[in-house]
Motif scaffolding. Structure first.
Motif, PDB file in Angstrom:
ATOM      1  N   LEU A  58       2.390 -96.365 -17.879  1.00  0.00           N
ATOM      2  CA  LEU A  58       3.586 -95.849 -17.202  1.00  0.00           C
ATOM      3  C   LEU A  58       4.357 -94.874 -18.095  1.00  0.00           C
ATOM      4  CD1 LEU A  58       4.909 -99.033 -15.323  1.00  0.00           C
ATOM      5  CD2 LEU A  58       3.349 -97.263 -14.508  1.00  0.00           C
ATOM      6  N   THR A  59       4.477 -95.203 -19.385  1.00  0.00           N
ATOM      7  CA  THR A  59       5.239 -94.291 -20.245  1.00  0.00           C
ATOM      8  C   THR A  59       4.481 -92.982 -20.451  1.00  0.00           C
ATOM      9  OG1 THR A  59       4.372 -95.379 -22.218  1.00  0.00           O
ATOM     10  CG2 THR A  59       6.537 -96.087 -21.464  1.00  0.00           C
ATOM     11  N   MET A 103      -3.358 -99.111 -13.731  1.00  0.00           N
ATOM     12  CA  MET A 103      -3.617 -97.902 -12.955  1.00  0.00           C
ATOM     13  C   MET A 103      -3.262 -98.100 -11.483  1.00  0.00           C
ATOM     14  SD  MET A 103      -4.361 -95.812 -15.220  1.00  0.00           S
ATOM     15  CE  MET A 103      -4.581 -94.427 -14.118  1.00  0.00           C
ATOM     16  N   LEU A 104      -3.532 -99.288 -10.949  1.00  0.00           N
ATOM     17  CA  LEU A 104      -3.174 -99.507  -9.542  1.00  0.00           C
ATOM     18  C   LEU A 104      -1.662 -99.608  -9.386  1.00  0.00           C
ATOM     19  CD1 LEU A 104      -2.386-102.675  -8.467  1.00  0.00           C
ATOM     20  CD2 LEU A 104      -4.683-103.074  -9.285  1.00  0.00           C
ATOM     21  N   ASP A 105      -0.981-100.117 -10.406  1.00  0.00           N
ATOM     22  CA  ASP A 105       0.484-100.139 -10.356  1.00  0.00           C
ATOM     23  C   ASP A 105       1.042 -98.717 -10.406  1.00  0.00           C
ATOM     24  OD1 ASP A 105       0.475-102.928 -10.287  1.00  0.00           O
ATOM     25  OD2 ASP A 105       0.420-103.071 -12.471  1.00  0.00           O
ATOM     26  N   ALA A 106       0.457 -97.902 -11.282  1.00  0.00           N
ATOM     27  CA  ALA A 106       0.896 -96.505 -11.374  1.00  0.00           C
ATOM     28  C   ALA A 106       0.656 -95.790 -10.048  1.00  0.00           C
ATOM     29  CB  ALA A 106       0.155 -95.791 -12.509  1.00  0.00           C
ATOM     30  N   LEU A 107      -0.496 -96.068  -9.424  1.00  0.00           N
ATOM     31  CA  LEU A 107      -0.793 -95.430  -8.132  1.00  0.00           C
ATOM     32  C   LEU A 107       0.223 -95.875  -7.074  1.00  0.00           C
ATOM     33  CD1 LEU A 107      -2.783 -93.621  -6.527  1.00  0.00           C
ATOM     34  CD2 LEU A 107      -4.014 -95.703  -5.910  1.00  0.00           C
ATOM     35  N   THR A 108       0.554 -97.176  -7.080  1.00  0.00           N
ATOM     36  CA  THR A 108       1.510 -97.704  -6.110  1.00  0.00           C
ATOM     37  C   THR A 108       2.871 -97.027  -6.272  1.00  0.00           C
ATOM     38  OG1 THR A 108       0.334 -99.810  -6.171  1.00  0.00           O
ATOM     39  CG2 THR A 108       2.558 -99.826  -5.239  1.00  0.00           C
ATOM     40  N   LEU A 109       3.307 -96.876  -7.527  1.00  0.00           N
ATOM     41  CA  LEU A 109       4.600 -96.238  -7.778  1.00  0.00           C
ATOM     42  C   LEU A 109       4.540 -94.752  -7.429  1.00  0.00           C
ATOM     43  CD1 LEU A 109       5.556 -98.004 -11.130  1.00  0.00           C
ATOM     44  CD2 LEU A 109       6.693 -98.278  -8.902  1.00  0.00           C
ATOM     45  N   ARG A 110       3.414 -94.099  -7.763  1.00  0.00           N
ATOM     46  CA  ARG A 110       3.324 -92.662  -7.484  1.00  0.00           C
ATOM     47  C   ARG A 110       3.294 -92.397  -5.979  1.00  0.00           C
ATOM     48  NH1 ARG A 110      -1.160 -88.275  -9.540  1.00  0.00           N
ATOM     49  NH2 ARG A 110      -2.243 -88.907  -7.656  1.00  0.00           N
ATOM     50  N   ARG A 111       2.598 -93.266  -5.239  1.00  0.00           N
ATOM     51  CA  ARG A 111       2.545 -93.058  -3.787  1.00  0.00           C
ATOM     52  C   ARG A 111       3.918 -93.310  -3.167  1.00  0.00           C
ATOM     53  NH1 ARG A 111      -2.743 -92.800  -1.755  1.00  0.00           N
ATOM     54  NH2 ARG A 111      -2.039 -93.368   0.301  1.00  0.00           N
ATOM     55  N   ARG A 112       4.713 -94.186  -3.783  1.00  0.00           N
ATOM     56  CA  ARG A 112       6.030 -94.497  -3.251  1.00  0.00           C
ATOM     57  C   ARG A 112       7.052 -93.426  -3.615  1.00  0.00           C
ATOM     58  NH1 ARG A 112       8.050 -98.457   0.336  1.00  0.00           N
ATOM     59  NH2 ARG A 112      10.290 -98.524   0.041  1.00  0.00           N
TER      60      ARG A 112
END
Lengths: 301, 176
Positions: free
Chosen positions: A173-174, A136-145
């Motif tokens: 992610l998928t 979830m934190l990876d998804a947040l990092t990608l979404r914020r970017r």
């Protein structure tokens, strides 16, 4: 309700967690980064396997919501005196715990803990199986970017077989619309990936020019990861994020790593410190995501 | 459902409140902070009137008290809308704006939430409707309409910005 896996979670749930995490990012930026939302709740961090960042991140997240926190690590506990996992968690539950954060080297341990106790449980990593708050934190990092994960091309590179981070990320992610490519030597590709919504390859150089994010995994020597390729040098030459490969990424592509990283193995020293490498953003976003998940589990009726 | 304030009443009340705020503030105008959800457009409207009448721009913020409620553990969680304060509130006068003042618990939570951002010199409270039944020692400084109600009744406020259509205030349920 517990938070144990990203597999099977609907997109709406994932997006609600990310939206809530965005709000908590603002809370964390305030002069007093603490809200009374979980006053009186008791969170127990049960780390039967070693951890620094995840345990500290959960502690900070719980405190920022004004919950009380107890932390436990396996070394120096009654486990070394022969107490069973079940007795340990029942003992801790009897102290009035509302939620347990569990990390254990055995797959499925957090499910067992949830079954034995009346507590809500967050899986903070079980063996090589799941680490859903990391995803979830990876998804947040990608979404914020990137603003949105729809259509984003993410290569997860390295020791997929032993990686709970990879498993959790594949599903998170998928579900959020990203296209995931697993890149690993044949010996480190997962055996259970039939039916996963991903592509797999053993050739990083073939995909490095066409991804939006390269997610590098650590070689997990503690789970036998280093024994399946001939030498670290060979691994670096084929799968390491060297300066040369970094230069071949698209100009706005980013690099992620769940940490702890082995500089000079999966990631070059220069790449590790590059502005397009988001490792420290991941750590910061981890606080907001864990606050969001704690608040969803403990905040309402 | 009987209507107790029509669009024109809402407009008049907000105009009067705006004038009261100008009167009360001497040199520096206050920071207006609307409490989510309907306090936010009300704060913006008051700011517009103050700007027209007083000729000065008033900073307007939005306050989400979702993390400060004292009844969090007894109701389902609601999505957060976020807090945006346009200025440092330390040593300023803050006017909290909300649609309905009832038990006072929302205002208590708002005072707590404000604390996280700084220490205002003065905090005042402006509400469109005061329906009574306070459970805490909280009183409004600016009131659009004093509306005696029974606890069994429901007061609903509609504002164009949020609900669409005409503004208005209605009372539902048995009047005692």
């Amino acid at each position: 309700m517990s938070f144990l896996t990203t597999e099977g979670l609907p997109r709406q749930d994932l997006e609600e967690i990310l939206d809530l995490a965005d709000e908590f990012t603002h809370v964390l930026a305030r002069p007093i980064p603490r809200v009374p939302a979980l006053q009186g709740k008791l969170v127990a961090n049960l780390f039967f396997e070693s951890s620094t960042r995840t345990r500290l991140s959960f502690e900070r997240a719980a405190r920022a919501l004004s919950a009380d926190v107890m932390s436990f690590s396996a070394s120096g506990s009654s486990l070394t005196k022969g107490e069973s996992l079940k007795d340990t968690v029942l003992t801790i539950e009897a102290m009035g715990v509302d939620l347990m954060v569990v990390r254990h080297r055995a797959t499925g341990a957090p499910w067992r803990v949830a079954g034995w106790t009346g507590c809500q449980v967050i899986n903070a990593g079980d063996g090589a199986h799941q680490h859903p708050t990391q995803a979830m934190l990876d998804a947040l990092t990608l979404r914020r970017r990137f603003g949105d994960l729809d259509g984003l091309r993410v290569a997860i590179v390295g020791d997929i077989r032993h990686s709970r981070v990879a498993r959790s990320n594949v599903f998170a992610l998928t579900t959020l619309g990203a296209r995931v490519i697993l890149v690993a030597p044949r010996t480190l590709q997962p055996v259970d990936c039939v039916g996963w919504p991903v592509e797999t390859t053993d050739d990083l150089d073939a995909v490095v020019g066409a991804v939006d994010a390269a997610y590098l995994l650590r070689i997990q020597t503690e789970r036998g990861g280093a024994s399946v390729f001939p030498s670290l040098r060979e691994y670096v030459s084929r799968y390491g994020m060297t300066r040369d490969r970094f230069a071949r990424l698209p100009a706005d592509a980013v690099v992620l790593h769940p940490g702890p990283m082995n500089r000079g193995v999966e990631i070059d020293d220069m790449v590790a410190g590059h502005p397009r490498t988001l490792i420290l953003d991941q750590v910061a976003n981890g606080l907001a995501v864990r606050m969001a998940i704690l608040f969803r589990l403990l905040g309402g009726k | 459902m009987p209507m107790v304030m029509a669009a024109a009443d809402v407009r008049r009340s907000l105009t009067r409140i705006s004038h009261e705020i100008i009167e009360k503030s001497r040199d520096i105008l206050p920071v207006l902070v609307g409490i989510h959800t309907r306090g936010v457009p009300l704060a913006r409207r008051i700011a517009t009137v103050i700007e027209e009448v007083g000729g000065a721009r008033v900073p307007v913020g939005a306050l989400d008290i979702g993390l400060h409620r004292d009844d969090l553990s007894t109701r389902p969680t609601t999505p957060l809308s976020g807090t945006q304060l346009p200025a440092d509130i330390t040593d300023r006068t803050v006017v909290l704006v909300d649609d309905v003042l009832y038990t006072g618990r929302t205002v208590r939570a708002a005072l707590d939430a404000l604390n996280d951002f700084g220490r205002p010199e003065v905090v005042r409270l402006a509400v469109l409707v005061d329906r009574g039944h306070r459970q805490l020692p909280i009183r409004p400084d600016h009131v659009g309409c004093n509306l005696p109600t029974s606890v069994a009744e429901r007061v609903s406020v509609r504002l164009g910005e949020i609900d669409g259509g005409e503004d208005g205030v209605w009372v539902q349920g048995v009047r005692s």
